[in-house]
Design an enzyme around this catalytic site. Sequence first.
Site, PDB file in Angstrom:
ATOM      1  N   ALA A   1    -117.311 -24.260 -23.535  1.00  0.00           N
ATOM      2  CA  ALA A   1    -117.313 -25.660 -22.972  1.00  0.00           C
ATOM      3  C   ALA A   1    -115.639 -25.720 -22.260  1.00  0.00           C
ATOM      4  O   ALA A   1    -114.799 -25.684 -22.077  1.00  0.00           O
ATOM      5  CB  ALA A   1    -116.051 -26.354 -24.966  1.00  0.00           C
ATOM      6  N   MET A   2    -116.288 -26.787 -21.731  1.00  0.00           N
ATOM      7  CA  MET A   2    -115.459 -26.773 -20.034  1.00  0.00           C
ATOM      8  C   MET A   2    -114.762 -28.630 -19.321  1.00  0.00           C
ATOM      9  O   MET A   2    -115.528 -29.151 -19.929  1.00  0.00           O
ATOM     10  CB  MET A   2    -116.347 -27.016 -18.432  1.00  0.00           C
ATOM     11  CG  MET A   2    -116.703 -25.866 -18.556  1.00  0.00           C
ATOM     12  SD  MET A   2    -117.805 -25.307 -17.489  1.00  0.00           S
ATOM     13  CE  MET A   2    -116.107 -25.370 -16.255  1.00  0.00           C
ATOM     14  N   SER A   3    -113.533 -28.038 -19.881  1.00  0.00           N
ATOM     15  CA  SER A   3    -112.713 -30.139 -20.489  1.00  0.00           C
ATOM     16  C   SER A   3    -112.527 -30.805 -18.938  1.00  0.00           C
ATOM     17  O   SER A   3    -111.923 -31.683 -19.044  1.00  0.00           O
ATOM     18  CB  SER A   3    -111.553 -29.910 -21.633  1.00  0.00           C
ATOM     19  OG  SER A   3    -110.685 -29.135 -19.946  1.00  0.00           O
ATOM     20  N   GLY A   4    -112.463 -29.628 -18.010  1.00  0.00           N
ATOM     21  CA  GLY A   4    -112.188 -30.709 -16.743  1.00  0.00           C
ATOM     22  C   GLY A   4    -110.796 -29.903 -16.688  1.00  0.00           C
ATOM     23  O   GLY A   4    -110.468 -30.446 -15.499  1.00  0.00           O
TER      24      GLY A   4
ATOM     25  N   ASP B   1    -107.676 -24.109 -17.265  1.00  0.00           N
ATOM     26  CA  ASP B   1    -107.626 -22.912 -18.309  1.00  0.00           C
ATOM     27  C   ASP B   1    -109.173 -22.371 -19.078  1.00  0.00           C
ATOM     28  O   ASP B   1    -109.591 -22.012 -19.164  1.00  0.00           O
ATOM     29  CB  ASP B   1    -107.091 -23.342 -19.574  1.00  0.00           C
ATOM     30  CG  ASP B   1    -105.529 -23.518 -20.309  1.00  0.00           C
ATOM     31  OD1 ASP B   1    -104.885 -22.328 -18.860  1.00  0.00           O
ATOM     32  OD2 ASP B   1    -104.839 -24.192 -20.574  1.00  0.00           O
ATOM     33  N   SER B   2    -110.384 -23.736 -18.604  1.00  0.00           N
ATOM     34  CA  SER B   2    -111.397 -24.261 -19.209  1.00  0.00           C
ATOM     35  C   SER B   2    -112.128 -23.197 -18.711  1.00  0.00           C
ATOM     36  O   SER B   2    -113.273 -22.816 -18.531  1.00  0.00           O
ATOM     37  CB  SER B   2    -111.806 -25.543 -20.150  1.00  0.00           C
ATOM     38  OG  SER B   2    -111.392 -26.346 -19.270  1.00  0.00           O
TER      39      SER B   2
ATOM     40  N   LEU C   1    -118.104 -32.211 -22.845  1.00  0.00           N
ATOM     41  CA  LEU C   1    -118.422 -32.866 -24.223  1.00  0.00           C
ATOM     42  C   LEU C   1    -117.924 -34.706 -24.169  1.00  0.00           C
ATOM     43  O   LEU C   1    -116.813 -34.883 -23.530  1.00  0.00           O
ATOM     44  CB  LEU C   1    -117.006 -32.395 -25.145  1.00  0.00           C
ATOM     45  CG  LEU C   1    -117.627 -30.400 -25.780  1.00  0.00           C
ATOM     46  CD1 LEU C   1    -116.855 -30.583 -26.929  1.00  0.00           C
ATOM     47  CD2 LEU C   1    -119.079 -30.425 -26.377  1.00  0.00           C
TER      48      LEU C   1
ATOM     49  N   CYS D   1    -110.100 -31.973 -34.261  1.00  0.00           N
ATOM     50  CA  CYS D   1    -111.764 -31.567 -32.715  1.00  0.00           C
ATOM     51  C   CYS D   1    -111.797 -30.404 -32.838  1.00  0.00           C
ATOM     52  O   CYS D   1    -113.342 -29.808 -33.013  1.00  0.00           O
ATOM     53  CB  CYS D   1    -110.836 -32.037 -31.778  1.00  0.00           C
ATOM     54  SG  CYS D   1    -112.182 -31.968 -30.199  1.00  0.00           S
TER      55      CYS D   1
ATOM     56  N   GLY E   1    -111.004 -22.606 -23.648  1.00  0.00           N
ATOM     57  CA  GLY E   1    -109.773 -21.874 -23.269  1.00  0.00           C
ATOM     58  C   GLY E   1    -108.484 -21.973 -23.549  1.00  0.00           C
ATOM     59  O   GLY E   1    -106.938 -21.892 -23.213  1.00  0.00           O
TER      60      GLY E   1
ATOM     61  N   CYS F   1    -105.703 -37.886 -26.356  1.00  0.00           N
ATOM     62  CA  CYS F   1    -106.913 -37.918 -25.739  1.00  0.00           C
ATOM     63  C   CYS F   1    -107.784 -39.226 -25.254  1.00  0.00           C
ATOM     64  O   CYS F   1    -107.755 -39.179 -24.714  1.00  0.00           O
ATOM     65  CB  CYS F   1    -108.049 -37.230 -25.388  1.00  0.00           C
ATOM     66  SG  CYS F   1    -109.095 -36.892 -27.062  1.00  0.00           S
TER      67      CYS F   1
END
Length: 378
Positions: free
Chosen positions: A14-17, A20-21, A40, A109, A133, A208
Amino acid sequence: MTETSQRPLRVLAAMSGGVDSAVAAARAAEAGHDVTGVHLALSANPQSFRTGARGCCTIEDSRDARRAADVIGIPFYVWDLAERFREDVVDDFVAEYEAGRTPNPCLRCNEKIKFAALLDKALALGFDAVCTGHYATVVLNEDGSRELHRASDMAKDQSYVLGVLDEKQLAHAMFPLGDTLTTKDEIRAEAERRGLAVAKKPDSHDICFIADGDTQGFLASRLGTAEGDIVDESGTKIGTHEGAFGFTIGQRKGLRIGHPAPDGKPRYVLDISPVNNTVTVGPAESLDVTALTAIKPRWCGTAPAGPGTYTAQLRAHGGETEVTAELTDGTLHVTFTEPVRGVAPGQAVVLYDGTRVVGSATIATTVRRETAAATTSG
């Protein structure tokens, strides 16, 4: 042993941008796992979410995640979970505040989106694990069971918001950042060495889905305004407000009370009553809580049997406090060794045995030291 010592897995990262991820995905790939990145999409209108690289679900975040995946050399996709996010996180957030409680949307979440909706879809597609992350550690025992533990670096530990994960979800969770003693500056330096453009991207600290950071304004736009009374502990009216939902237990700022307390000391929110739209304020010592009850417990493994002694964490960035706890008919009863302040219904209490996360439950009522009277969740 930790998950990184296992056989190679098919991993959905899962890459949030964020940095860390991105580093977590890179470490998973470097460890020999077959990694696919996914971002996501959590809003039907991403422009309405936080901009300026401060959130985790904007259009620019999606682009940052894609660029990171390209550098790492892994496939990348964007999955639309906006409707599920709205129902399970945003609507829940609004409903909890309307009921006079203080929710934690990041925890919700993790429970409902990243390790329920996302994990379910990942498993259906043949992936073995979801990688994020987060700073926490999954330990694999010799008997095949798994435990969730705090990160090696307590300053970055995020196990509090992961305490809702059950044993099945832990079996498919991977946190590559959790067992390394590195500072955030070192994580950024690692990202820079790997050629990841997010190395210097600011962290996101705000909710967010509240674009401007104005939680009270966000709630007012959905719940409307309703003038009510601010009263002291004796019930005397000392001010007004535009909606009880705009307050949290322990709040000091923004009370807008016209005159000071008789003793000149600051006043804090002690109670929120959505039924009569009243907010009660008083001195700091009236916030002292000696016990609480919590509902909807979720255990990171087997539920504890009988009363036990643990440490508890009551907020994402709070410290630990010693408690005794017992589960009775699905309700967790927690008693503090020393009184604690600012405990609000709707928040999570997470129990620990050393560094091991025992489980999490939602605070329903508290017992104050002075009055020994329960403060309900409304």
